[in-house]
Each structure stands twice: as C-alpha cells, then as structure tokens.
Design a protein around this motif. Structure first.
Motif, mmCIF file in Angstrom:
data_model
loop_
_atom_site.group_PDB
_atom_site.id
_atom_site.type_symbol
_atom_site.label_atom_id
_atom_site.label_comp_id
_atom_site.label_asym_id
_atom_site.label_seq_id
_atom_site.Cartn_x
_atom_site.Cartn_y
_atom_site.Cartn_z
ATOM 1 N N GLU A 189 12.376 7.265 -1.539
ATOM 2 C CA GLU A 189 12.672 8.050 -2.740
ATOM 3 C C GLU A 189 11.527 8.075 -3.739
ATOM 4 O OE1 GLU A 189 15.769 5.831 -5.216
ATOM 5 O OE2 GLU A 189 15.937 4.857 -3.250
ATOM 6 N N ASP A 190 10.541 7.201 -3.579
ATOM 7 C CA ASP A 190 9.387 7.207 -4.478
ATOM 8 C C ASP A 190 8.148 7.807 -3.828
ATOM 9 O OD1 ASP A 190 10.830 5.877 -6.507
ATOM 10 O OD2 ASP A 190 10.431 3.944 -5.558
ATOM 11 N N LEU A 191 8.274 8.346 -2.635
ATOM 12 C CA LEU A 191 7.114 8.891 -1.925
ATOM 13 C C LEU A 191 6.449 9.995 -2.742
ATOM 14 C CD1 LEU A 191 5.360 9.007 0.628
ATOM 15 C CD2 LEU A 191 7.042 10.593 1.618
ATOM 16 N N THR B 169 17.676 -6.596 -2.084
ATOM 17 C CA THR B 169 17.282 -7.454 -3.203
ATOM 18 C C THR B 169 16.814 -6.597 -4.361
ATOM 19 O OG1 THR B 169 15.828 -9.285 -3.859
ATOM 20 C CG2 THR B 169 14.905 -7.645 -2.397
ATOM 21 N N PRO B 170 16.859 -7.105 -5.582
ATOM 22 C CA PRO B 170 16.208 -6.378 -6.675
ATOM 23 C C PRO B 170 14.703 -6.284 -6.422
ATOM 24 C CG PRO B 170 17.717 -8.048 -7.522
ATOM 25 C CD PRO B 170 17.589 -8.298 -6.047
ATOM 26 N N GLY B 171 14.070 -5.269 -6.991
ATOM 27 C CA GLY B 171 12.635 -5.134 -6.797
ATOM 28 C C GLY B 171 12.044 -4.008 -7.608
ATOM 29 N N GLY B 172 10.757 -4.141 -7.928
ATOM 30 C CA GLY B 172 10.096 -3.158 -8.774
ATOM 31 C C GLY B 172 9.001 -2.367 -8.092
ATOM 32 N N TRP B 173 8.953 -2.430 -6.748
ATOM 33 C CA TRP B 173 7.933 -1.688 -6.031
ATOM 34 C C TRP B 173 8.433 -0.282 -5.712
ATOM 35 C CZ3 TRP B 173 4.441 -4.912 -2.314
ATOM 36 C CH2 TRP B 173 4.069 -6.111 -2.939
ATOM 37 N N HIS B 174 7.510 0.624 -5.435
ATOM 38 C CA HIS B 174 7.850 2.011 -5.134
ATOM 39 C C HIS B 174 8.154 2.178 -3.642
ATOM 40 C CE1 HIS B 174 6.637 3.392 -9.131
ATOM 41 N NE2 HIS B 174 5.606 2.577 -9.017
ATOM 42 N N ILE B 175 9.336 2.672 -3.343
ATOM 43 C CA ILE B 175 9.784 2.819 -1.955
ATOM 44 C C ILE B 175 9.225 4.104 -1.367
ATOM 45 C CG2 ILE B 175 11.771 2.970 -0.427
ATOM 46 C CD1 ILE B 175 13.414 1.622 -2.659
ATOM 47 N N ILE B 176 8.444 3.982 -0.291
ATOM 48 C CA ILE B 176 7.874 5.166 0.347
ATOM 49 C C ILE B 176 8.433 5.393 1.753
ATOM 50 C CG2 ILE B 176 5.736 5.004 -0.990
ATOM 51 C CD1 ILE B 176 4.375 3.934 1.575
ATOM 52 N N GLU C 275 10.919 -0.095 -14.744
ATOM 53 C CA GLU C 275 12.270 -0.651 -14.659
ATOM 54 C C GLU C 275 12.603 -0.952 -13.196
ATOM 55 O OE1 GLU C 275 15.207 1.712 -16.558
ATOM 56 O OE2 GLU C 275 14.121 1.851 -18.464
ATOM 57 N N PRO C 276 12.594 -2.211 -12.791
ATOM 58 C CA PRO C 276 12.915 -2.563 -11.400
ATOM 59 C C PRO C 276 14.325 -2.116 -11.031
ATOM 60 C CG PRO C 276 11.914 -4.421 -12.535
ATOM 61 C CD PRO C 276 12.215 -3.393 -13.592
ATOM 62 N N ARG C 277 14.521 -1.818 -9.758
ATOM 63 C CA ARG C 277 15.851 -1.498 -9.251
ATOM 64 C C ARG C 277 16.660 -2.786 -9.107
ATOM 65 N NH1 ARG C 277 12.551 2.139 -6.237
ATOM 66 N NH2 ARG C 277 13.255 4.314 -6.440
ATOM 67 N N THR C 278 17.948 -2.685 -9.302
ATOM 68 C CA THR C 278 18.808 -3.844 -9.089
ATOM 69 C C THR C 278 19.042 -4.087 -7.602
ATOM 70 O OG1 THR C 278 20.773 -2.451 -9.295
ATOM 71 C CG2 THR C 278 19.978 -3.561 -11.290
ATOM 72 N N LYS C 279 18.788 -3.065 -6.762
ATOM 73 C CA LYS C 279 18.936 -3.237 -5.322
ATOM 74 C C LYS C 279 17.952 -2.343 -4.580
ATOM 75 C CE LYS C 279 22.143 -2.808 -1.422
ATOM 76 N NZ LYS C 279 23.518 -2.402 -0.998
ATOM 77 N N VAL C 280 17.060 -2.982 -3.840
ATOM 78 C CA VAL C 280 16.176 -2.281 -2.918
ATOM 79 C C VAL C 280 16.712 -2.540 -1.511
ATOM 80 C CG1 VAL C 280 13.837 -2.108 -1.991
ATOM 81 C CG2 VAL C 280 14.189 -2.551 -4.426
#
Length: 222
Positions: A100-102, A177-184, A153-158
């Motif tokens: 979703e962050d691609l 897990t929660p996380g603040g990286w960009h999902i590609i 703003e990190p996601r509460t669930k990756v």
C-alpha cells in the motif's frame, strides 16, 4: 578516533564488544568481521549466547570465571580474524510488489512504481543482524534511490510477510506487529517458526534477494 574496538563488562558473565566507531562509512566490512568473531567464539564452547548487532557483539559466558580470559583475548582474536572466512547462505524471497505504500515510495523518490520494483529486486542484500522481533532481519544494501524516511505515524499492525522500506534499510516483517516502515510488497515465506530446531530462516551474515512474482506464484512456491 580510536581504531581499537571497545570492550565493556556488562556483568560478571557478559561482555560487549563494540567496533561501531572503526569504519563508519564501511559498516559491512566491520560487520563481516563481527560475524567471523562470533563464529570463532561459538566454536570455543564458552558461551551460552552470542548476539551480533550493528558493528557490535554481546557475549554471554557460561562461566563467570572465564570473563578475564576473554577480556584479554578478544582484541587479539579481532586482529587475527578475516571477514572473508565467514560462510553464509543465500535466500531468494518470492515477493508480490503490491504494498500500500509502493506508490508513495515511488512518488517520494521521483520514480515510477515499476522503477521501485526493478531497483529493489535487483540488489543482493546482506543480513546485518536480527532484532525488533524474532526473525526480523535488518538488510544492508538498499539502493540510495529508494531511501525513504519512516512513516510519521507508525501503523498499529503491519501484516506478517510485509516487505518494507525504512530510511536506508529494507526488511520483511516475520509476524503481525506495529511498525513504521513503508510497505511495498508481500511474501508468504515463513521467516520464523519456534517449533523448529533452527527457528529463524535467515541469519546474520546471510545474503538475500527479492524475486518479483504474482500472488499465485508466491502461494505455489510457499
């Protein structure tokens, strides 16, 4: 700046070997020596655990009486070990680039989404160390064209299996897990299984590449 690693006693049976200040512009070269040092210490049988981190190694002794011995010998061993002697495995990770962050990563770096996929998948990454959660491998080698600051703003669930970018690193989330990286992207490769004798698929020092595939292909090769 000192060219000698720092050595600290954390307790009467543990040590921290810190080489992070030696070559700040060549972390991979130092990290390879850290892996080699860890392997040498493992073979001694004197330790309950050895934990590589970024250009450092934490060592937990079985017997506190050996603390003085290792304080005296670790620096000598460091001078003798060669990074080229470390043996590792290479992993190919089937990846569906549908994160979703691609589009955001592409836009931030003035690229197309196809550019992001091509650049990300044409690199061989080194596993610097594991951390954050079991099986989470910090991968070194991300092309500068893809460097993207972490989310404000990190996601509460990756979701488990998410392939993501955070600053100058890329990684795969082994579990929800929660996380603040960009999902590609996403992979179905199982990175951590506590029921196995060796629970982590990927280990420090291994290399890895991402192989673009469709969702059906990823499921087929799972």
């Amino acid at each position: 700046m000192s060219q000698i690693p720092s050595l600290f006693a954390l307790s009467n049976s543990s040590l921290l070997f810190d080489a992070s200040h030696l070559e700040p512009n060549n972390v991979l070269s130092i990290q390879k020596k850290i892996w080699t040092l860890a392997e040498y210490c493992k073979q001694s049988g004197d330790f309950t655990d050895l934990v590589p981190a970024m250009n450092s190694l934490t060592l937990y002794l079985k017997n506190a009486q050996n603390l003085n011995k290792w304080q005296k010998t670790l620096l000598t061993i460091w001078d003798d070990v060669k990074s080229t002697s470390f043996k590792s495995q290479h992993h190919k990770i089937n990846t569906v680039y549908n994160g979703e962050d691609l589009a955001y990563v592409a836009q931030y770096n003035n690229l197309t989404t196809e550019d992001v996929v091509n650049i990300h998948s044409k690199t061989h990454y080194h596993v610097l160390f594991l951390g954050f959660q079991p099986g989470f491998a910090y991968l070194h080698g991300l092309d500068e064209r893809l460097h993207t600051p972490r989310r404000k703003e990190p996601r509460t669930k990756v979701p488990k299996g998410s392939v993501a970018i955070g600053a100058d690193k890329t990684a795969i989330y082994p579990a929800d897990t929660p996380g603040g990286w960009h999902i590609i992207g996403q992979t179905s490769t199982q990175l951590f299984d506590h029921t196995l004798q060796t629970p982590c698929l990927i280990n420090p020092g291994d290399t890895l590449e991402f192989v673009p595939c469709s969702l059906s292909e990823d499921i087929t090769h799972d």
